[in-house]
Design an enzyme around this catalytic site. Structure first.
Site, mmCIF file in Angstrom:
data_model
loop_
_atom_site.group_PDB
_atom_site.id
_atom_site.type_symbol
_atom_site.label_atom_id
_atom_site.label_comp_id
_atom_site.label_asym_id
_atom_site.label_seq_id
_atom_site.Cartn_x
_atom_site.Cartn_y
_atom_site.Cartn_z
ATOM 1 N N SER A 103 36.358 65.043 30.306
ATOM 2 C CA SER A 103 37.643 65.017 31.003
ATOM 3 C C SER A 103 37.358 65.184 32.485
ATOM 4 O O SER A 103 36.264 65.639 32.870
ATOM 5 C CB SER A 103 38.482 66.198 30.498
ATOM 6 O OG SER A 103 39.608 66.418 31.319
ATOM 7 N N TYR A 112 39.488 74.943 27.343
ATOM 8 C CA TYR A 112 39.377 73.487 27.486
ATOM 9 C C TYR A 112 38.361 73.125 28.572
ATOM 10 O O TYR A 112 37.486 72.280 28.371
ATOM 11 C CB TYR A 112 40.761 72.927 27.830
ATOM 12 C CG TYR A 112 40.865 71.425 27.822
ATOM 13 C CD1 TYR A 112 41.155 70.739 26.646
ATOM 14 C CD2 TYR A 112 40.697 70.678 28.986
ATOM 15 C CE1 TYR A 112 41.274 69.353 26.630
ATOM 16 C CE2 TYR A 112 40.813 69.294 28.986
ATOM 17 C CZ TYR A 112 41.104 68.639 27.808
ATOM 18 O OH TYR A 112 41.219 67.271 27.796
HETATM 19 P P1 NAD Z 1 45.967 63.347 20.930
HETATM 20 O O1 NAD Z 1 46.608 64.654 20.616
HETATM 21 O O2 NAD Z 1 46.804 62.122 21.106
HETATM 22 O O3 NAD Z 1 44.842 63.020 19.859
HETATM 23 C C1 NAD Z 1 43.960 63.987 19.369
HETATM 24 C C2 NAD Z 1 43.334 63.487 18.102
HETATM 25 O O4 NAD Z 1 42.472 64.521 17.600
HETATM 26 C C3 NAD Z 1 44.356 63.195 17.002
HETATM 27 O O5 NAD Z 1 43.918 62.078 16.248
HETATM 28 C C4 NAD Z 1 44.307 64.460 16.142
HETATM 29 O O6 NAD Z 1 44.726 64.274 14.804
HETATM 30 C C5 NAD Z 1 42.831 64.773 16.246
HETATM 31 N N1 NAD Z 1 42.504 66.154 15.889
HETATM 32 C C6 NAD Z 1 43.004 67.293 16.411
HETATM 33 N N2 NAD Z 1 42.467 68.366 15.768
HETATM 34 C C7 NAD Z 1 41.607 67.869 14.846
HETATM 35 C C8 NAD Z 1 40.736 68.452 13.888
HETATM 36 N N3 NAD Z 1 40.651 69.779 13.725
HETATM 37 N N4 NAD Z 1 39.991 67.640 13.116
HETATM 38 C C9 NAD Z 1 40.080 66.290 13.238
HETATM 39 N N5 NAD Z 1 40.879 65.679 14.129
HETATM 40 C C10 NAD Z 1 41.625 66.461 14.926
HETATM 41 O O7 NAD Z 1 45.103 63.644 22.250
HETATM 42 P P2 NAD Z 1 44.421 62.679 23.345
HETATM 43 O O8 NAD Z 1 45.091 62.960 24.638
HETATM 44 O O9 NAD Z 1 44.307 61.297 22.859
HETATM 45 O O10 NAD Z 1 42.985 63.369 23.442
HETATM 46 C C11 NAD Z 1 41.799 62.775 22.924
HETATM 47 C C12 NAD Z 1 40.607 63.331 23.665
HETATM 48 O O11 NAD Z 1 40.685 62.947 25.039
HETATM 49 C C13 NAD Z 1 40.522 64.869 23.640
HETATM 50 O O12 NAD Z 1 39.187 65.273 23.515
HETATM 51 C C14 NAD Z 1 41.074 65.239 25.003
HETATM 52 O O13 NAD Z 1 40.601 66.471 25.432
HETATM 53 C C15 NAD Z 1 40.526 64.098 25.842
HETATM 54 N N6 NAD Z 1 41.246 63.923 27.102
HETATM 55 C C16 NAD Z 1 42.587 63.679 27.131
HETATM 56 C C17 NAD Z 1 43.225 63.517 28.340
HETATM 57 C C18 NAD Z 1 44.689 63.229 28.438
HETATM 58 O O14 NAD Z 1 45.233 63.297 29.552
HETATM 59 N N7 NAD Z 1 45.370 62.895 27.348
HETATM 60 C C19 NAD Z 1 42.496 63.606 29.533
HETATM 61 C C20 NAD Z 1 41.133 63.859 29.470
HETATM 62 C C21 NAD Z 1 40.512 64.012 28.249
#
Ligand code: NAD
Length: 260
Positions: free
Chosen positions: A142, A155
């Site tokens: 991130s 985080y």
């Molecule tokens: P999201 O909530 O849309 O998706 C998260 C996914 O992880 C979902 O499919 C959920 O079911 C799964 N998940 C959660 N807990 C779980 C577990 N215990 N076992 C298996 N699966 C599990 O979130 P997102 O925003 O798409 O985030 C995805 C990744 O990107 C994360 O690592 C997040 O930290 C990173 N990220 C997101 C952003 C943002 O702004 N959205 C920015 C930087 C990094």
């Protein structure tokens, strides 16, 4: 080179993970989906992606807090596709609260899902990649793997940890055709971000509108959310042969946030 390569994308039932799974399938790779959600909706997504891209798409609901279930996820992908060439460690959760109130169980869950799960998927798939002389590991870090924000102790710690893990894997894979890279997105409007708007408003004592304008889009010079498709396209490029010399990198895709 095999006709098709095979990927696991953790946390791919939603958001960025789904965007990357779609991009990898569109590029001709088999994909094992993973994550939580409504069983019928996941099955619809799985079947539609397989039909649209003409690749094999599976689903395994392993809980990324559970090392035994992660081992079974890798075994299921090997059994479905014959081998695992690409591992995308994307599953992640968030919790926003000042450190003095930060619940210990949230710290433990975030470290387990956002960091340790990547160690477990790789520990079960790396030897095969090295033996075959080709592999790709993509770790979702991130902008918070490069800089910090208040109220996100677990985080930010986990996302910085992902960069260390990535560098070690890059060195261990370097002479075996195996690359490891971290993608560092800025804010992407996914369920993970939508859920933290009210919590951030509470932690900072400001309105939800102000959270979006000042906390989320404020640090992004483009003043736009990053799109899941943009992260998917970067992941697909890193999994191509053209990206063979990109390894150990932390690649921001953050609208200029960390350029400041
Ligand atoms: P999201 O909530 O849309 O998706 C998260 C996914 O992880 C979902 O499919 C959920 O079911 C799964 N998940 C959660 N807990 C779980 C577990 N215990 N076992 C298996 N699966 C599990 O979130 P997102 O925003 O798409 O985030 C995805 C990744 O990107 C994360 O690592 C997040 O930290 C990173 N990220 C997101 C952003 C943002 O702004 N959205 C920015 C930087 C990094």
């Amino acid at each position: 080179m095999p006709d098709r390569r095979s990927a696991i994308v953790t946390g791919s039932t939603s958001g960025i993970g789904l965007g990357m799974a779609e991009a990898l399938a569109e590029a001709g790779n088999n994909v094992m989906l993973n994550g939580f959600g409504d069983a019928e909706e996941i099955e619809r997504t799985r079947a539609a992606l397989a039909a649209r891209c003409g690749v094999e798409v599976g689903y395994n609901g392993a809980d990324m807090t559970r090392p035994d279930e992660i081992a079974a996820l890798v075994a299921a992908a090997e059994s479905a596709f014959g081998q695992v060439d690409i591992v995308v460690n994307n599953a992640g959760i968030q919790h926003v609260e000042p450190v003095e109130d930060f619940p210990v169980e949230k710290w433990d869950a975030i470290l387990a899902i956002n960091l340790s799960s990547a160690f477990h998927t790789v520990r079960h798939s790396f030897a095969g990649m090295k033996e075959r002389g080709w592999g790709r590991v993509i770790n979702l870090s991130s902008a918070h793997g490069l800089v910090a924000s208040p109220y996100k102790t677990a985080y930010v710690a986990a996302k910085h940890g992902m960069l260390g893990l990535t560098k070690v894997l890059a060195l261990e894979g370097a002479e075996h055709g195996v690359t490891a890279n971290a993608i560092c997105p800025g804010y992407v409007l996914t369920p993970l971000v939508e859920k933290q708007i009210p919590d951030t408003a509470k932690a900072r004592g400001i309105s939800e509108d102000e959270v979006v304008k000042t906390v989320m889009l404020g640090p992004q010079p483009t003043k736009q959310f990053v799109k899941t498709q943009e992260v998917g396209a970067l992941a697909a490029f890193l999994c191509s042969d053209a990206a063979a010399s990109i390894t150990g990198a932390a690649l921001p895709i953050d609208g200029g946030w960390t350029a400041q």
